[in-house]
Design a protein around this motif. Structure first.
Motif, PDB file in Angstrom:
ATOM      1  N   VAL A   1      -3.903   0.327   8.378  1.00 15.54           N
ATOM      2  CA  VAL A   1      -3.345  -0.405   6.994  1.00 15.54           C
ATOM      3  C   VAL A   1      -2.500  -1.820   7.548  1.00 15.54           C
ATOM      4  O   VAL A   1      -3.095  -2.782   7.120  1.00 15.54           O
ATOM      5  CB  VAL A   1      -2.547   0.281   6.212  1.00 15.54           C
ATOM      6  CG1 VAL A   1      -1.866  -0.444   5.009  1.00 15.54           C
ATOM      7  CG2 VAL A   1      -3.370   1.376   5.442  1.00 15.54           C
TER       8      VAL A   1
ATOM      9  N   VAL B   1       0.755  -1.085  -0.051  1.00 15.32           N
ATOM     10  CA  VAL B   1       0.368  -0.098  -0.058  1.00 15.32           C
ATOM     11  C   VAL B   1       0.853   0.994  -0.081  1.00 15.32           C
ATOM     12  O   VAL B   1       1.902   1.412   0.886  1.00 15.32           O
ATOM     13  CB  VAL B   1      -0.862  -0.034   1.302  1.00 15.32           C
ATOM     14  CG1 VAL B   1      -1.810   1.173   1.229  1.00 15.32           C
ATOM     15  CG2 VAL B   1      -1.681  -1.175   1.232  1.00 15.32           C
TER      16      VAL B   1
ATOM     17  N   LEU C   1       0.392   5.219   1.042  1.00 15.68           N
ATOM     18  CA  LEU C   1      -0.387   5.880   1.602  1.00 15.68           C
ATOM     19  C   LEU C   1       0.009   7.196   1.278  1.00 15.68           C
ATOM     20  O   LEU C   1       1.020   7.741   1.818  1.00 15.68           O
ATOM     21  CB  LEU C   1      -0.547   5.394   3.265  1.00 15.68           C
ATOM     22  CG  LEU C   1      -1.426   6.487   3.974  1.00 15.68           C
ATOM     23  CD1 LEU C   1      -2.741   6.694   3.637  1.00 15.68           C
ATOM     24  CD2 LEU C   1      -1.092   6.150   5.431  1.00 15.68           C
TER      25      LEU C   1
ATOM     26  N   GLY D   1      -7.945   3.336   6.266  1.00 16.00           N
ATOM     27  CA  GLY D   1      -6.799   2.081   6.218  1.00 16.00           C
ATOM     28  C   GLY D   1      -7.245   0.967   6.096  1.00 16.00           C
ATOM     29  O   GLY D   1      -6.641   0.040   5.466  1.00 16.00           O
TER      30      GLY D   1
ATOM     31  N   LEU E   1       3.827  -1.423   3.476  1.00 15.21           N
ATOM     32  CA  LEU E   1       3.053  -0.134   3.377  1.00 15.21           C
ATOM     33  C   LEU E   1       4.327   1.097   3.355  1.00 15.21           C
ATOM     34  O   LEU E   1       5.433   1.363   3.891  1.00 15.21           O
ATOM     35  CB  LEU E   1       2.409   0.364   4.866  1.00 15.21           C
ATOM     36  CG  LEU E   1       2.123   1.738   4.904  1.00 15.21           C
ATOM     37  CD1 LEU E   1       1.021   2.102   3.993  1.00 15.21           C
ATOM     38  CD2 LEU E   1       1.667   2.258   6.517  1.00 15.21           C
TER      39      LEU E   1
ATOM     40  N   SER F   1      -6.258  -1.670   3.132  1.00 10.18           N
ATOM     41  CA  SER F   1      -5.682  -2.925   3.288  1.00 10.18           C
ATOM     42  C   SER F   1      -6.337  -4.013   2.827  1.00 10.18           C
ATOM     43  O   SER F   1      -5.818  -4.993   2.294  1.00 10.18           O
ATOM     44  CB  SER F   1      -5.346  -3.087   4.837  1.00 10.18           C
ATOM     45  OG  SER F   1      -5.039  -4.214   5.325  1.00 10.18           O
TER      46      SER F   1
END
Length: 500
Positions: A273, A253, A255, A447, A281, A451
């Protein structure tokens, strides 16, 4: 999963069961009455004085049958019913009572009651409540208000109102109050939840809702029928994890979140997440937030090149706490233009998009090629869509479906009852509480959704299941800390209960 039906869908199920299966309407009515009676006897074993308030339709027939069964169980039952043209089944229920020697009042009976059964209107109401029914509803509500203090309260005998199917005066499909409505303590409904059991203000009028199977068959359910998830199935909703998997297997991910003044938004969303199961992440944020993130959440990497990091990621999540500055808009524009991966857009990302028609068109273009999830609260939704608050309040489902059709995005319409739609399916959330109305709660939801999307769930599933799990975590937090004392971080701490 539970279906959440409209009045017309429920009517189709009833008719199909009666006409196609061949189960007589009186049999279904008797089953419904038995279901309500069972709930009342179990929940209130010491409440003996019962008033049945019955209407002229089949909801009134249910009420008469409930009173007869409660009387047989030893309760002291008084019957009151509106006069008029009764449905065939209700007329038969009146005859049965008369054969058994019961009398039915046609004026409000004076007396003291421990339980009032609201079987006046049910789910059949259309338009405003008529004058005579309105007066009866006022009687019920006033009786309860007048008898909640003094000696009755001292001895614990506060009168309760039990609604049959739905509190009288509540619109089945919208949850709106049709001029006047019964404020019930509990509602017993049959076979399927109705939208008003979840949508506000109807949800507040229902009290605790009991759903009972009475043998009505599925003849009115279609692809667009709304649904909700059940707490018992929470752990089965999550994406399967491979035993042989590694951190890249479970989703990467990117972000974009946080600003100088809003570092917490980035941290909350980032933690959500990772705590929801994503494998990796990277956080793109204001440089002043780097030390905080590296210290408090060392599991997250720091992103430095939006274009390069987009190529690395499986999912883009953006918006929480980024602000609406020129710099934030420039970064968001780069991300939107360059992204070829599924996206979750929240908070300030939505505000920036709402201000710029070109960005809105870019989002629509992206959504026609790849999954895009928008997560607006009511004010953000109005800015994005151009609808008014009146439009939203009077026909929320209509306007969110209309905007979804225009935008091609999966829409998470956040509210006391959050709704998720992809244009066909409609999810109505049954979890969560007012303790979640606290700063950062939305960042946590974003989040979680990002996820689940990164872990491979389709966009609609990631959105609806994310909303459901977010609410469950909130309910767990409220049990431990109370609604007044819980904060957004508590939602993350309680996710583990449902993620094993």
């Amino acid at each position: 999963m539970k279906y959440v039906v409209t009045a017309s869908e429920m009517k189709a199920c009833d008719q199909g069961t009666i006409e196609q299966v061949g189960i007589p309407s009186m049999v279904l009515m008797e089953r419904a009455a038995l279901a309500v009676t069972e709930v009342l006897i179990r929940r209130y074993p010491d409440r003996n004085r019962v008033l049945i308030v019955a209407g002229k339709g089949n909801n009134g027939g249910d009420g008469l049958a409930i009173g007869r069964l409660l009387a047989k169980a030893g309760r002291q039952v008084t019957f009151f019913q509106l006069q008029g043209n009764y449905s065939e089944e209700t007329r038969k229920q009146r005859e049965i009572l008369q054969h058994l020697g019961f009398s039915i009042c046609d004026t409000w009976p004076d007396g003291e009651y421990d339980i009032i059964i609201d079987a006046l209107l049910g789910i059949g109401i259309t338009g405003e409540v008529r004058e005579h029914a309105r007066a009866v509803i006022q009687h019920m509500n006033q009786y309860r208000r007048q008898n909640t203090g003094g000696d009755r309260k001292t001895f614990g005998i506060i009168p309760v109102i039990c609604a049959v199917d739905l509190p009288s005066g509540i619109d089945t499909d919208t949850g709106a109050v049709c001029g006047e409505a019964v404020k019930a303590d509990l509602t017993v409904t049959f076979q399927y939840l109705k939208k008003a059991h979840l949508l506000y203000p109807g949800r507040e009028y229902c009290g605790k809702v009991y759903l009972r199977d009475v043998g009505i068959e599925n003849y009115g359910i279609c692809a667009e029928t709304a649904f909700t998830y059940e707490k018992e199935e929470a752990k089965n909703l999550l994406p399967q994890r491979k035993i042989s998997g590694h951190k890249g297997t479970f989703g990467k991910v990117l972000l974009y979140a946080g600003s100088r003044e809003m570092s917490g938004a980035a941290l909350l969303c980032a933690r959500a997440v990772l705590c929801s199961g994503a494998g990796m992440l990277k956080v793109l944020t204001e440089e002043t937030n780097h030390t905080l993130l590296s210290t408090v959440l060392p599991e997250a990497m720091l992103a430095t090149d939006p274009v390069k990091d987009l190529k690395w990621a499986d999912v883009l999540v953006t918006g929480p706490g980024i602000g609406t500055s020129k710099e934030a808009k420039e970064t968001l524009t780069i991300l939107l233009r360059e992204s070829k991966i599924p996206m979750v857009l929240d908070a300030d990302a939505l505000n920036l998009i709402a201000e710029d028609p070109e960005l809105m068109e870019l989002v629509k273009e992206k959504a026609s090629k790849q999954p895009v999830i928008l997560t607006p609260h009511p004010c953000e939704f109005l800015r994005l869509s151009g609808f008014t608050m009146t439009d939203y309040q009077q026909g929320r489902e209509t306007v969110i479906r209309a905007f979804q059709e225009q935008s091609h995005c999966v829409l998470v319409s956040k509210d006391a009852c959050t709704a998720v739609t992809d244009g066909a399916a409609l999810y109505l959330n049954s979890t969560g509480n007012d303790g979640m109305a606290t700063a950062g709660s939305g960042d946590v939801l974003t989040g979680i959704i990002g996820s689940l999307l990164a872990q491979g769930l389709p966009a609609f599933e990631a959105a609806s299941k994310g909303v459901f799990l977010h609410g469950l975590a909130g309910d767990e937090a409220a049990l431990k800390k109370g609604k007044r004392g819980m904060i957004a971080s508590d939602l993350i701490e309680n996710l583990w209960t449902y993620l094993e």
